[in-house]
Write an enzyme that holds these catalytic residues in place. Structure first.
Site, PDB file in Angstrom:
ATOM      1  N   THR A  24       1.427  -1.356  -0.232  1.00 16.66           N
ATOM      2  CA  THR A  24       0.142  -0.084   0.207  1.00 16.66           C
ATOM      3  C   THR A  24       0.618   1.042  -0.325  1.00 16.66           C
ATOM      4  O   THR A  24       0.134   2.239  -0.202  1.00 16.66           O
ATOM      5  CB  THR A  24      -1.195  -0.128   1.118  1.00 16.66           C
ATOM      6  OG1 THR A  24      -0.462  -0.565   2.675  1.00 16.66           O
ATOM      7  CG2 THR A  24      -1.718  -1.343   1.176  1.00 16.66           C
ATOM      8  N   GLY A  25       2.432   1.248   0.472  1.00 18.97           N
ATOM      9  CA  GLY A  25       2.854   2.397   0.221  1.00 18.97           C
ATOM     10  C   GLY A  25       3.279   2.951  -1.306  1.00 18.97           C
ATOM     11  O   GLY A  25       2.959   1.956  -1.794  1.00 18.97           O
ATOM     12  N   ALA A  46      13.024  -3.987   1.600  1.00 15.55           N
ATOM     13  CA  ALA A  46      13.976  -2.999   2.483  1.00 15.55           C
ATOM     14  C   ALA A  46      15.381  -2.817   3.040  1.00 15.55           C
ATOM     15  O   ALA A  46      15.974  -4.037   3.403  1.00 15.55           O
ATOM     16  CB  ALA A  46      13.131  -3.052   3.823  1.00 15.55           C
ATOM     17  N   GLU A  69      31.386  -5.898  -4.617  1.00 14.57           N
ATOM     18  CA  GLU A  69      32.154  -4.796  -4.636  1.00 14.57           C
ATOM     19  C   GLU A  69      32.797  -5.022  -2.859  1.00 14.57           C
ATOM     20  O   GLU A  69      33.285  -6.393  -2.277  1.00 14.57           O
ATOM     21  CB  GLU A  69      30.791  -3.907  -3.920  1.00 14.57           C
ATOM     22  CG  GLU A  69      29.980  -4.464  -2.813  1.00 14.57           C
ATOM     23  CD  GLU A  69      28.728  -4.017  -2.671  1.00 14.57           C
ATOM     24  OE1 GLU A  69      28.083  -3.241  -3.946  1.00 14.57           O
ATOM     25  OE2 GLU A  69      28.092  -3.464  -1.779  1.00 14.57           O
ATOM     26  N   HIS A 121      25.732   1.563   0.541  1.00 15.40           N
ATOM     27  CA  HIS A 121      24.611   0.984   0.910  1.00 15.40           C
ATOM     28  C   HIS A 121      25.786   0.139   2.443  1.00 15.40           C
ATOM     29  O   HIS A 121      27.029  -0.109   1.954  1.00 15.40           O
ATOM     30  CB  HIS A 121      24.200  -0.040   0.049  1.00 15.40           C
ATOM     31  CG  HIS A 121      24.402  -0.678  -0.840  1.00 15.40           C
ATOM     32  ND1 HIS A 121      25.576  -2.136  -0.224  1.00 15.40           N
ATOM     33  CD2 HIS A 121      24.584  -0.877  -1.705  1.00 15.40           C
ATOM     34  CE1 HIS A 121      26.135  -1.964  -1.115  1.00 15.40           C
ATOM     35  NE2 HIS A 121      25.461  -1.778  -2.488  1.00 15.40           N
TER      36      HIS A 121
END
Length: 291
Positions: free
Chosen positions: A19-20, A97, A213, A250
Site C-alpha cells: 500500500t505504500g 527494505a 564490491e 549502502h
C-alpha cells in the site's frame, strides 16, 4: 541445491505491504510485466481492493499456496513478514527494505533457510528471469526491457550495477539466464557461493557473471566454491578507489581492512580460477569470447 525461481518461475506471487507509494508503483510495474500477483497482505485492509489487487489481513487467508512473496514492509517489520512467509512455506521470499536491523536480518535469513525457502535480500531490487512467455519473469523492480533471454546468469551485490550490467549485456547481444540482485545489506538471505552451487547444476546456465564490491567476506566463500563449478565464472569488483572505513552507497559496502578491498578480493577470485574483469566492457568481452 535448487533455486526455486529458476527451477520453475513463480506463477502465484503475493505482496506484503503493497500500500505504500513505492510498493504500489512496483506492484503496477510487475503486473504490467505479466507477473501474476494473486493478493496483497495488508493488516487492517483485508477485504478491500487496491488497484485491482485483493488485500488480505494474513497470508494464511490465501485460497491456494503462493510460490513467491515480495516484501515491501519497512525495516522494523521485515522479521515478522519473513517469518510469516516462511511459515507458509513460500519457496521464494524477496525483501526490498534497506537497513533491516542486523539481528533481525540474521533471524529472518535463518527462518527462511530452516523452512527450505530461498530469501533474496534484504535491500534488493529483485530479479528477472527473461523469456517466461507472457510472464516476463520479474519479481521486484528489475526493468524487464533491460534483459533478454540467454545463458549468462548475472549475480550482483549492487542494485545499480545489476541494472547497468543487464542493459549493457543486452545491448551487446549477450542474453541472460537470470539477472539477480542478492541484496546490498551486510546480511543477505543467501550468499554468492550458494547461488553459484545452484547455477552450476542449472541446465539453463552456461556461464556466471558475478559483480561484487568492497566490504565483507562473501567473495572469499565464493572463491572457495569456484573450483567445484564446471561452468566459467567471470568476476568484476567495484570500489577499487573507495576509502577505508567509509560506507559507499549502502550498508554492505564498507572496507574494514585490506582483506575487504576490491583488489584483495579480485586477486583471491582469480587465484581460484575465475576470469577477472576490470570493468563492464572487459566482462562483456570475456563472456563473448567464452561463448
Amino acid at each position: 541445491m535448487d533455486v526455486p525461481f529458476l527451477a520453475s518461475f513463480p506463477r502465484r506471487v503475493v505482496v506484503f505491504n503493497p500500500t505504500g507509494r513505492y510498493a504500489a508503483a512496483q506492484v503496477a510495474a510487475m503486473r504490467e510485466a505479466g507477473t501474476n500477483l494473486v493478493a496483497g497482505i495488508a493488516l487492517g485492509r483485508g477485504g478491500t481492493v487496491q488497484d485491482g489487487l485483493t488485500l488480505l489481513d494474513d497470508v494464511r487467508e490465501l485460497d491456494a499456496p503462493a510460490d513467491a512473496a515480495v516484501i515491501y514492509t519497512p525495516p522494523e517489520g521485515v522479521l515478522d513478514a519473513v517469518r510469516d512467509a516462511a511459515a507458509a512455506r513460500i519457496p521464494t521470499i524477496l525483501v526490498a527494505a534497506e537497513y533491516v536491523p542486523l539481528h533481525d536480518a540474521l533471524r529472518a535469513a535463518g527462518a527462511a533457510r530452516a523452512a527450505g525457502c530461498w530469501m533474496v535480500g534484504p535491500n534488493t531490487l529483485g530479479l528477472c528471469v527473461p523469456g517466461q512467455g507472457d510472464n516476463q519473469g520479474v519479481l521486484g523492480s528489475i526493468v524487464p526491457g533491460f534483459c533478454m533471454p540467454g545463458r549468462v546468469a548475472v549475480l550482483c551485490r549492487s542494485g545499480t550495477l545489476t541494472l547497468t550490467m543487464a542493459r549493457l549485456l543486452t545491448a551487446a547481444g549477450v542474453g541472460q539466464r537470470a539477472v539477480m540482485h542478492i541484496g546490498g545489506d551486510a546480511v543477505c538471505g543467501r550468499s554468492p557461493h550458494e547461488y553459484l552451487a545452484a547455477l552450476a547444476a542449472d541446465p539453463g546456465t552456461g556461464a556466471i557473471l558475478y559483480c561484487g564490491e568492497i566490504g565483507g567476506d562473501k567473495e572469499y566463500a565464493l572463491a572457495d566454491a569456484i573450483p567445484q563449478c564446471a561452468k566459467p565464472v567471470v568476476t568484476m569488483l567495484v570500489g577499487r578507489h573507495a576509502p577505508a572505513e567509509r560506507r559507499m552507497g549502502h550498508a554492505g559496502a564498507l572496507v574494514g581492512g585490506e582483506r575487504e578491498t576490491a583488489a584483495a578480493k579480485q586477486a583471491a577470485l582469480k587465484a581460484a580460477g575465475a576470469h577477472t574483469a576490470r570493468d563492464p566492457e572487459e566482462a562483456i568481452a570475456i563472456l563473448k569470447a567464452l561463448a
